[in-house]
Write a protein that holds these residues in place. Structure first.
Motif, PDB file in Angstrom:
ATOM      1  N   ASP A 182       4.635  59.946 -41.336  1.00 52.57           N
ATOM      2  CA  ASP A 182       4.361  58.545 -41.019  1.00 52.57           C
ATOM      3  C   ASP A 182       5.209  58.153 -39.812  1.00 52.57           C
ATOM      4  O   ASP A 182       6.387  57.789 -39.943  1.00 52.57           O
ATOM      5  CB  ASP A 182       4.692  57.657 -42.220  1.00 52.57           C
ATOM      6  N   ALA A 183       4.611  58.249 -38.623  1.00 48.18           N
ATOM      7  CA  ALA A 183       5.342  58.051 -37.374  1.00 48.18           C
ATOM      8  C   ALA A 183       5.686  56.592 -37.105  1.00 48.18           C
ATOM      9  O   ALA A 183       6.383  56.295 -36.123  1.00 48.18           O
ATOM     10  CB  ALA A 183       4.537  58.614 -36.202  1.00 48.18           C
ATOM     11  N   GLU A 184       5.201  55.684 -37.921  1.00 48.94           N
ATOM     12  CA  GLU A 184       5.563  54.278 -37.784  1.00 48.94           C
ATOM     13  C   GLU A 184       6.620  53.884 -38.830  1.00 48.94           C
ATOM     14  O   GLU A 184       7.622  53.254 -38.504  1.00 48.94           O
ATOM     15  CB  GLU A 184       4.329  53.388 -37.934  1.00 48.94           C
ATOM     16  N   ARG A 185       6.369  54.271 -40.084  1.00 43.34           N
ATOM     17  CA  ARG A 185       7.267  53.861 -41.154  1.00 43.34           C
ATOM     18  C   ARG A 185       8.628  54.554 -41.058  1.00 43.34           C
ATOM     19  O   ARG A 185       9.671  53.919 -41.265  1.00 43.34           O
ATOM     20  CB  ARG A 185       6.634  54.148 -42.518  1.00 43.34           C
ATOM     21  N   ALA A 186       8.656  55.830 -40.763  1.00 43.62           N
ATOM     22  CA  ALA A 186       9.925  56.567 -40.748  1.00 43.62           C
ATOM     23  C   ALA A 186      10.903  55.999 -39.716  1.00 43.62           C
ATOM     24  O   ALA A 186      12.064  55.717 -40.043  1.00 43.62           O
ATOM     25  CB  ALA A 186       9.679  58.056 -40.512  1.00 43.62           C
ATOM     26  N   PRO A 187      10.478  55.800 -38.443  1.00 47.13           N
ATOM     27  CA  PRO A 187      11.411  55.182 -37.484  1.00 47.13           C
ATOM     28  C   PRO A 187      11.824  53.770 -37.884  1.00 47.13           C
ATOM     29  O   PRO A 187      12.960  53.360 -37.632  1.00 47.13           O
ATOM     30  CB  PRO A 187      10.611  55.175 -36.177  1.00 47.13           C
ATOM     31  N   ALA A 188      10.887  53.017 -38.516  1.00 46.08           N
ATOM     32  CA  ALA A 188      11.227  51.659 -38.940  1.00 46.08           C
ATOM     33  C   ALA A 188      12.299  51.685 -40.033  1.00 46.08           C
ATOM     34  O   ALA A 188      13.248  50.882 -40.019  1.00 46.08           O
ATOM     35  CB  ALA A 188       9.984  50.945 -39.454  1.00 46.08           C
ATOM     36  N   LEU A 189      12.173  52.616 -40.978  1.00 46.20           N
ATOM     37  CA  LEU A 189      13.183  52.742 -42.032  1.00 46.20           C
ATOM     38  C   LEU A 189      14.516  53.203 -41.462  1.00 46.20           C
ATOM     39  O   LEU A 189      15.581  52.748 -41.904  1.00 46.20           O
ATOM     40  CB  LEU A 189      12.704  53.728 -43.101  1.00 46.20           C
TER      41      LEU A 189
END
Length: 249
Positions: A210-217
């Protein structure tokens, strides 16, 4: 206080101690004590006291202090020696924002480019990290060297597949710069903050690609550390960092 073992001072097998190796050994011990909070921000660094503490002479200690000053961990005072550099809330904000930007980019690229070996490295490092206690004491924060090493390995594994060595090197330098602030965060928030759960969530999102959720977390994780540190710095002349740090080793 433990002196630096004599074997680390010798210029060669059976040879006498050398100024260069003494300075290197003193630098490593002194740097670790600053980064890990055993020498508090703003503390005056008296050469002769440090010489007794680390088992090195004044000359190697001055070399080590000069190197730490060049790195920004110590400050030279005109005619008054050295101090541990104080923690700066404004610099902290800039550091956290920069880490969120560059580590988020490196993680996103790793998710897009990583292979099975990268996934295994994340899973393995996350498991190792989760198996270790954050602190050596249950009621207050005392840094656990094994956890610290596993923590570095986990964060490195997340970004290791980005295929941009200079970017990884930059992330590592920022992480080292942030270590002093992170120690304060651990002291101030332990045991209320569930850091293992934060790491587990980041690992799951990365392994889910998940290239959006992982950096956000990851950004939330870094920002939360910054928020705790800022609160600690507002406590006044005796912040949690000074009260909770481990005794000098």
């Amino acid at each position: 206080m433990t002196a630096i073992p004599a074997t680390t001072h010798r210029g060669g097998p059976g040879g006498p101690p050398t100024s260069e190796t003494l300075a290197t050994a003193a630098y490593r011990r002194l740097r670790a004590d600053i980064v890990e909070g055993r020498l508090a921000p703003g503390l005056k660094l008296k050469v002769h006291e440090l010489a007794r503490r680390y088992g090195a002479g004044p000359a190697p200690l001055r070399e080590a202090l000069a190197q730490l000053t060049a790195e920004g961990l110590a400050v030279r005072m005109e005619q008054r020696g050295f101090r541990v550099r104080a923690l700066d809330p404004r610099a902290l904000g800039e550091l956290v924002r920069t880490r969120c930007l560059v580590e988020g980019l490196a993680l996103r690229e790793s998710i897009l480019r990583g292979d099975a070996a990268w996934e295994n490295a994340i899973a393995g490092s996350a498991h190792r990290l989760a198996s270790l206690p954050v602190s050596l004491a249950p009621d207050r924060f005392i840094a656990n060297p094994a956890w610290e090493a596993a923590h570095r390995a986990f964060h490195r594994a997340l970004i290791d597949a980005c295929e941009a060595a200079p970017l990884i090197d930059f992330c590592e330098r920022l992480r080292e710069e942030a270590d002093r602030y992170r120690t304060l965060s651990s002291v101030a928030s332990y045991p209320q903050r569930d850091v293992p759960a934060e790491h587990a969530a980041i690992a799951r999102a990365a392994l889910d690609r998940d290239a959006e959720r992982a950096p956000a977390l990851l950004a939330e994780h870094l920002a939360r550390t910054g928020d705790v540190v800022r609160l600690g710095l507002k406590e006044g002349p005796e912040p949690a960092f000074r009260r909770g740090a481990a005794e000098p080793r």
